[in-house]
Structures are given as C-alpha cells and as structure tokens.
Enzyme design. Structure first.
Site, PDB file in Angstrom:
ATOM      1  CE  LYS A   1      21.463  60.003  23.066  1.00  0.00           C
ATOM      2  NZ  LYS A   1      22.329  60.762  22.021  1.00  0.00           N
TER       3      LYS A   1
ATOM      4  CD  GLU B   1      25.465  44.493  15.846  1.00  0.00           C
ATOM      5  OE1 GLU B   1      26.294  44.280  16.340  1.00  0.00           O
ATOM      6  OE2 GLU B   1      25.123  43.508  16.545  1.00  0.00           O
TER       7      GLU B   1
ATOM      8  CB  CYS C   1      31.759  49.490  13.333  1.00  0.00           C
ATOM      9  SG  CYS C   1      30.074  48.924  12.256  1.00  0.00           S
TER      10      CYS C   1
ATOM     11  CD  GLU D   1      36.265  51.311  16.569  1.00  0.00           C
ATOM     12  OE1 GLU D   1      35.865  51.494  17.909  1.00  0.00           O
ATOM     13  OE2 GLU D   1      35.611  51.130  16.083  1.00  0.00           O
TER      14      GLU D   1
END
Ligand code: NAD
Length: 480
Positions: free
Chosen positions: A173, A248, A282, A384
């Site tokens: 997906k 991850e 990231c 973040e």
C-alpha cells in the site's frame, strides 16, 4: 481526470466500494486525480491472489525471480521521464530531484535485490564426525509493505524488491498522498509479464486499507515506513498475531559542526541536508549544533546560502525547494514555527508561507526557515517537524553536544563535520543513531544496514538484512 485503480491478481481493478479519494497536486492545491478508497474487501482479494501465487513464485529458481526484477528495472529506466514527472506533480518535489534521486534509486533498488538474491547463500555447520547442519532461508508467504509519501517510488521499491526477490508475494500500500508512481509501476508490472498475484497494490487510506493489511491473519510479516505514532499502532495491531515487523520511523537528526571542519563543505552540505526535498526526508538534519568558536561565521555563511535557494514551481529546472505534500502538513509546519516563537526562538530567515501567483496560487509552499535561540529540550527541538525548518545552536564541548544530540526520543541518522579522525570516531560511536555520516550526507551503499534506534524504528533494511527479514531460517541437522 486520471482515475487510479488497484493492481490485484495481475489486473487493474476498481475498489469494491466504488468510492474514490481526491489526489491533490501540492504545487497547485488542486485535485488532479482520483484514487481507490479501498477497504478490507480489496485487501482480502489481494491477499487471496498473493496466497495463490506464492507456491509457484517461491518455487522459481532465484535466477528467474531476479530476471523479473531486472525487467522491471529496465522498464523503470525507459520510463524515467514519465515517472519523474508523475512523482513531481504528485508530491510537489522538484522534477530534477525526482528524476535523479527518486526514480533513479527505484531502478537501483530493483537491480540491487535482483542480484543480491543470487548471493544470498545457505550456510553449513559441520559437527566433526557427528552430524552436519545446513541452514536454508525460505520465503515467509505474503508480505505486507506499507510506504510513505516523501520518497514514494523510492521507498515502495526498497520494500517490495527484497520481499519479491526472496520469494514472497506482496500486498503493498503506497501512501494515499502520493500514489501515482506506484500506479504507473503496476502498469509496468503488467508490461513486464509479472505472474498474476505476485505483487498486488492496494490504494487507499492508512486507517482503512493499511490497517486491513496489518489485521489480515494471512499476512505474517509487515514492512512499514512512516511516522512513529503509526508504527506504534501497527505494532499494537500485529502483536496478538505475533507478526514479524520491520518499522522504519521518524527522526530528529542532529548535524554537528566542529570548528576543525572543512568549512565550505560543511556549510554547503548542511544546506542540502536541511532542505533537500523541502526537508521532507527522514534523514534530513533538523538540529544544527555548531561549535561556538565558529558559530557566528557559520551562521552568516549558512544564511547567505539559504537566502539563495530557489523556491517555486517544482517543474522549473532551477527549483530547489518545491511544495510540501499537503495543506494539512503545511499547517502543521507553520504551527511548529509559531510554537518556536513562543518557545523563545528567533526566526533568522523564512518563517512564512511562500505565496505564488496564477496556477500556483493555491500551492503549499513554505520558505526555508532557520531558527536560533531554542533550548535543546524544547518541543521544536524534540519533535519531528518534517519540513523546511531547522534550528541552529552553539555548543562548547563534545560532552555537551553529545548530551543534547542524544536528548530526543529519536535515533535515526546523524551528521558530523570535523577533519579530526579521532574525534569523528569518538562522537560517531556515542551518538544514538542507526546511521552516522562523517563529512558527507546521504551517501548510501545499499549493502549497509539501514534503520533507527529508540523511536526511529525496529529492525534494519538494506543488504542481506532485508533478505533475512523476508525469509525464515530453517536449520536441518543430519546425523552421520
Ligand atoms: P504515516 O505514518 O502517516 O503513513 C505511512 C503509511 O502508513 C501510509 O501509506 C499510510 O497510509 C499508512 N498508514 C497510516 N495509518 C495506518 C494504519 N493504522 N495501519 C497501516 N498503515 C497505516 O507517515 P507519512 O506521513 O506518510 O510519512 C512521514 C513519516 O515517515 C515521517 O515521520 C518520516 O520520518 C517517516 N519516514 C521514515 C523513513 C525511515 O526510513 N525511517 C523514511 C521515510 C519517511
């Protein structure tokens, strides 16, 4: 308007619900395509197709699976312009970056695992005069691969390539915010003659289609890249079924600049590591620690370079910063900039939306932003942001910078700038990070382990680590 379809059992299919979601061009803020709003029924069809395809695919010699992946890589290469344009329109990233980084890397991922599988050998452990052990690596079955929007085809292929090479069938997906290149990839799979059901691509929302993949009892392993909070939710869903997980997740990466660095290289690369892909990687550094001796000089040079970054139409060849992925994400980034001011930060440059005209008037552009004066432990330095926003801070000692760099809940990547080798080793060893770059950034050898510590993830991708994740090791002991 383009209408995307799911790729299930070798054919393109509408979602069972008949419902579609809007796909928005972030540089214009306009709906330009529709994507399937798939649910558990589409996922169940995809899993059934994958299960049917599994015995034959797993039973193929590795060379044959390798050939299929190499044909796909060739097709990606021969469609590079079309794929790069689609990636740029879908995400708002600069077209040149999409071509030279995203699509180029997608092809490399496929080639890397197409050849790695040919070297993924079994091991033997003889027990002298008594018995011989040999260990084989068998594919697990149906792998669920869920990927994010920031590097869409790049991370999609980074998951499916090792899964398929190892002999699994896949239900994948892509992100609902950037599904276009995965859809084009499904057309390439048909062109390449991939056997039906080996790779299935289900589009739709994370909470619906993604969740259904994780919940499906016949998907024993999940490879996920995305936010840490989503990763935690996936872990909770998967735990009662004891699914194997590779997660991850997010990062809040430090860039540490010592006074004995190659100054020009450090400045140039810190601009890149801060703002490449609008800071939506990231691995981007978002906390820049500069040794006080050179802080003023570094700050001036850094700001001078940042001021020159071209922001605007992602399709223009000179653009370095395009649009961020969505209005909601732009708002989240702007909220953090506001929070930074409340936390005592001083905006040195940027801090605003970049307003454009005509067809880009509705686009989601944010000026590259540098903030000074934030404490290491404030929210803007701990959470973040995932946009074109960095915080710059002076430090005095190695102990201090190690403490501050390691203070976040994350531990994905870190970047060190010094020409003192001993210092580089000392700092690199002590940083909480899965990946440390010294005097470089984003230099990748795909054989190396890739992943994070703390809340940046569980497990490692890359090299043989990914092939190990996608296989079960079985030891067979034969008595002499
Ligand atoms: P996200 O977690 O919102 O979504 C990632 C994917 O998960 C999407 O396909 C989404 O549809 C799906 N998803 C959402 N909820 C789900 C659920 N309940 N069950 C199953 N699937 C679900 O992340 P994002 O906003 O797409 O990506 C940005 C994040 O990804 C950032 O935090 C970034 O740091 C991280 N990221 C990490 C890496 C890495 O290698 N560590 C690489 C790229 C991005």
């Amino acid at each position: 308007m383009k209408i995307l379809l799911n790729y299930i059992d070798g054919t393109l299919k509408p979602p069972v619900s008949g419902e579609y979601l809007d796909n928005i061009n972030p540089a214009r803020g306009e709906v330009y395509a529709k994507i399937p709003d798939s649910d558990a029924r589409d996922v169940a069809d995809a899993v059934d197709a994958a299960r049917r395809a599994f015995p034959a695919w797993a039973g193929l010699p590795a060379e044959k699976r390798s050939d299929f992946l190499l044909s796909l890589a060739d097709l990606v290469d021969s469609h590079v312009d079309e794929l790069a344009l689609a990636e740029s329109i879908d995400t708002g990233k600069p077209l040149a970056l999409a071509k030279h980084m995203d699509i180029a890397r997608a092809s490399v991922n496929l080639r890397f695992y197409a050849t790695a599988i040919l070297h993924f050998a079994s091991s033997a452990h003889p027990m002298e005069g008594l018995a011989t052990n040999y260990t084989v690596h068998r594919p697990v079955g149906v792998a669920g691969c869920i990927s994010p929007w920031n590097l869409p085809l790049y991370l999609f292929t980074w998951k499916i390539a090792p899964a398929l090479a190892a002999g699994n069938c896949v239900v994948a997906k892509p992100s609902e915010l950037a599904p276009m290149t995965a859809f084009l990839f499904s057309e390439l799979c048909i062109q390449a003659g991939m056997p039906a059901g080996v790779l299935n691509i289900v589009h739709g929302l994370g909470a619906k289609a993604g969740q259904a993949i994780v919940e499906h009892p016949e998907v024993p392993l999940i490879s996920f890249t995305g936010g840490s909070s989503t990763g935690k939710r996936i872990a909770v869903t998967a735990a009662p079924m004891l699914k194997r997980l590779s997660l991850e997740l997010g990062g809040k990466n430090p860039t540490i600049v010592f006074s004995d660095c190659d100054f020009d290289e450090a400045v140039k690369n810190t601009v890149r590591s801060s703002f490449l892909n609008q800071g939506e990687i990231c691995l981007c550094g978002s906390r820049i620690f500069v040794e006080r001796k050179i802080y003023g000089k570094f700050k001036r040079a850094f700001l001078q370079e940042v001021a020159q970054l071209s922001i605007g139409d992602p399709l223009h060849p000179d653009t370095f910063i395009g649009a961020v992925i969505s209005e909601a994400h732009a708002q989240k980034v702007m909220d953090y900039i506001q929070l930074a001011k409340e936390e005592g930060g001083n905006i040195l440059i940027g801090g605003k939306r970049h307003l454009m005209e005509k067809e880009h008037a509705g686009g989601f552009f944010i000026l590259p932003t540098v903030i000074e004066g934030l404490s290491y432990d404030c929210r803007c330095n701990q959470e973040e942001i995932f946009g074109p926003v960095v915080s710059i801070m002076p430090f005095d000692t190695m102990e201090e910078v190690l403490h501050d760099a390691n203070s976040t809940p994350y531990g994905l990547a870190a970047n060190i700038w010094t020409l003192n080798v001993q210092k580089a080793h000392q700092v690199a060893q002590q940083l909480d990070a899965g990946i440390v770059w010294v005097n470089c950034w984003l230099l990748r050898d795909l054989r190396t382990p890739f992943g994070g510590v703390k809340q940046s993830g569980i497990g490692r991708e890359g090299g043989f680590e990914a092939l190990q994740f996608f296989t079960e090791s079985k030891n067979i002991c034969i008595k002499h």
